[in-house]
Write a protein that holds these residues in place. Structure first.
Motif, PDB file in Angstrom:
ATOM      1  N   GLU A   1       3.316  -1.674 -11.581  1.00 31.33           N
ATOM      2  CA  GLU A   1       4.117  -0.557 -11.121  1.00 31.33           C
ATOM      3  C   GLU A   1       3.588  -0.636  -9.707  1.00 31.33           C
ATOM      4  O   GLU A   1       1.556  -0.804  -9.782  1.00 31.33           O
ATOM      5  CB  GLU A   1       3.602   0.543 -11.398  1.00 31.33           C
ATOM      6  CG  GLU A   1       5.200   0.370 -13.356  1.00 31.33           C
ATOM      7  CD  GLU A   1       4.961   1.756 -13.677  1.00 31.33           C
ATOM      8  OE1 GLU A   1       5.108   3.207 -12.834  1.00 31.33           O
ATOM      9  OE2 GLU A   1       5.806   2.232 -14.457  1.00 31.33           O
TER      10      GLU A   1
ATOM     11  N   THR B   1       2.653   2.189  -6.833  1.00 36.25           N
ATOM     12  CA  THR B   1       2.672   3.377  -6.836  1.00 36.25           C
ATOM     13  C   THR B   1       1.593   4.075  -5.350  1.00 36.25           C
ATOM     14  O   THR B   1       1.110   3.782  -5.145  1.00 36.25           O
ATOM     15  CB  THR B   1       2.071   4.099  -7.859  1.00 36.25           C
ATOM     16  OG1 THR B   1       2.663   3.897  -9.233  1.00 36.25           O
ATOM     17  CG2 THR B   1       2.250   6.009  -7.768  1.00 36.25           C
TER      18      THR B   1
ATOM     19  N   THR C   1      -0.410   6.637  -3.517  1.00 34.05           N
ATOM     20  CA  THR C   1      -1.115   7.839  -3.446  1.00 34.05           C
ATOM     21  C   THR C   1      -2.562   8.181  -2.608  1.00 34.05           C
ATOM     22  O   THR C   1      -1.870   7.406  -1.550  1.00 34.05           O
ATOM     23  CB  THR C   1      -1.872   7.431  -5.448  1.00 34.05           C
ATOM     24  OG1 THR C   1      -2.644   8.646  -5.541  1.00 34.05           O
ATOM     25  CG2 THR C   1      -3.220   5.852  -5.345  1.00 34.05           C
TER      26      THR C   1
ATOM     27  N   VAL D   1      -1.883   2.377  -1.518  1.00 35.18           N
ATOM     28  CA  VAL D   1      -1.040   1.468  -3.087  1.00 35.18           C
ATOM     29  C   VAL D   1      -1.285   1.229  -4.105  1.00 35.18           C
ATOM     30  O   VAL D   1      -2.895   0.752  -3.606  1.00 35.18           O
ATOM     31  CB  VAL D   1       0.102   0.670  -2.904  1.00 35.18           C
ATOM     32  CG1 VAL D   1       0.797   0.371  -3.741  1.00 35.18           C
ATOM     33  CG2 VAL D   1       1.257   1.276  -1.697  1.00 35.18           C
TER      34      VAL D   1
ATOM     35  N   THR E   1      -1.080  -1.383 -11.089  1.00 34.37           N
ATOM     36  CA  THR E   1      -1.428  -0.972 -12.522  1.00 34.37           C
ATOM     37  C   THR E   1      -0.870  -1.934 -13.152  1.00 34.37           C
ATOM     38  O   THR E   1       0.033  -2.409 -12.997  1.00 34.37           O
ATOM     39  CB  THR E   1      -0.601   0.765 -12.893  1.00 34.37           C
ATOM     40  OG1 THR E   1       0.517   0.660 -12.942  1.00 34.37           O
ATOM     41  CG2 THR E   1      -1.372   1.769 -12.108  1.00 34.37           C
TER      42      THR E   1
ATOM     43  N   ASP F   1       4.279  -5.696  -0.589  1.00 31.47           N
ATOM     44  CA  ASP F   1       4.597  -4.338  -1.008  1.00 31.47           C
ATOM     45  C   ASP F   1       5.105  -3.726   0.004  1.00 31.47           C
ATOM     46  O   ASP F   1       5.375  -2.495   1.317  1.00 31.47           O
ATOM     47  CB  ASP F   1       3.972  -3.282  -2.214  1.00 31.47           C
ATOM     48  CG  ASP F   1       4.928  -2.286  -2.334  1.00 31.47           C
ATOM     49  OD1 ASP F   1       5.803  -1.703  -3.076  1.00 31.47           O
ATOM     50  OD2 ASP F   1       3.985  -1.437  -2.106  1.00 31.47           O
TER      51      ASP F   1
ATOM     52  N   GLN G   1       8.085  -1.864  -9.381  1.00 34.96           N
ATOM     53  CA  GLN G   1       8.546  -0.676  -9.598  1.00 34.96           C
ATOM     54  C   GLN G   1       7.152  -0.014  -8.238  1.00 34.96           C
ATOM     55  O   GLN G   1       6.469  -0.263  -8.204  1.00 34.96           O
ATOM     56  CB  GLN G   1       8.610   0.860 -10.807  1.00 34.96           C
ATOM     57  CG  GLN G   1       9.083  -0.115 -11.671  1.00 34.96           C
ATOM     58  CD  GLN G   1       9.969  -0.127 -11.706  1.00 34.96           C
ATOM     59  OE1 GLN G   1      10.534   0.909 -11.350  1.00 34.96           O
ATOM     60  NE2 GLN G   1      11.432  -1.699 -11.771  1.00 34.96           N
ATOM     61  N   THR G   2       8.247   0.237  -7.164  1.00 34.70           N
ATOM     62  CA  THR G   2       7.137   0.500  -5.997  1.00 34.70           C
ATOM     63  C   THR G   2       7.599   2.194  -6.218  1.00 34.70           C
ATOM     64  O   THR G   2       9.237   2.426  -5.782  1.00 34.70           O
ATOM     65  CB  THR G   2       7.824   0.149  -4.997  1.00 34.70           C
ATOM     66  OG1 THR G   2       9.244   0.465  -4.561  1.00 34.70           O
ATOM     67  CG2 THR G   2       7.877  -1.712  -5.046  1.00 34.70           C
ATOM     68  N   GLY G   3       6.528   3.303  -6.218  1.00 32.93           N
ATOM     69  CA  GLY G   3       6.884   3.812  -5.736  1.00 32.93           C
ATOM     70  C   GLY G   3       6.659   4.870  -3.979  1.00 32.93           C
ATOM     71  O   GLY G   3       6.354   4.467  -3.432  1.00 32.93           O
TER      72      GLY G   3
END
Length: 171
Positions: free
Chosen positions: A3, A5, A7, A52, A55, A102, A169-171
């Protein structure tokens, strides 16, 4: 599942990854002259930037990177890739390409027409990654004392890019 994410660079997980990155760079930098500068939170906050954390399949944080707006270039809005890092034991899995793609996508989504980065000529695996992703040498755009190589890549305004892995998965 791996993933990605978004932050804050002030988040303890991001700070820990950045500490590992800076320690690794300082330990291996020629002449032991690496200059460590932790990034300011505000330069990696939308819409001017994003940081980013990557994980792994077990949910452990193993990588990071950021993209931030800098002065426009000849192509228009320009963003800089910074602090791209993967824990050594995770390298060779394609996650660096995934993370870079990403960050490029996120930059394009906020209007970047070009992404640039600086690196050091001794980071040969990074150089291979950047060449494979379409980066080419450019004139220096900053005075980073840790850099000996400056690279850039035009982004297609009509296609903001995509993640290198459909499972990310991108947050």
């Amino acid at each position: 599942m791996v993933e990605l994410t978004a932050t804050s660079v002030d988040d303890p997980v991001a700070r820990s990854l950045l500490t590992d990155y800076f320690r690794t760079r300082a330990d291996t930098f020629p002449g032991n002259t690496y200059t460590t500068v932790f990034p300011a939170r505000e330069v990696f906050e939308p819409p001017r930037g994003v940081f980013v954390v990557l994980t792994d399949d077990a949910g452990a944080p193993v990588g990071c990177g950021g993209v931030r707006e800098i002065a426009a270039g000849a192509l228009g809005p320009r963003f800089e890739i910074k602090h791209l890092y993967l824990a050594p034991e995770t390298r060779g899995r394609g996650w660096g390409r995934m993370l870079l793609a990403d960050l490029e996508r996120r930059a394009a989504e906020v209007g970047a027409r070009e992404v640039v980065l600086d690196t050091h000529h001794t980071l040969e695996p990074a150089a291979r990654l950047y060449r494979a992703a379409g980066y080419a040498p450019i004139e220096p755009y900053n005075d980073n004392p840790n850099a000996t190589v400056w690279l850039g890549k035009a982004l297609d305004a009509g296609s903001p890019g995509r993640s290198a892995s459909p499972s990310a998965q991108t947050g």
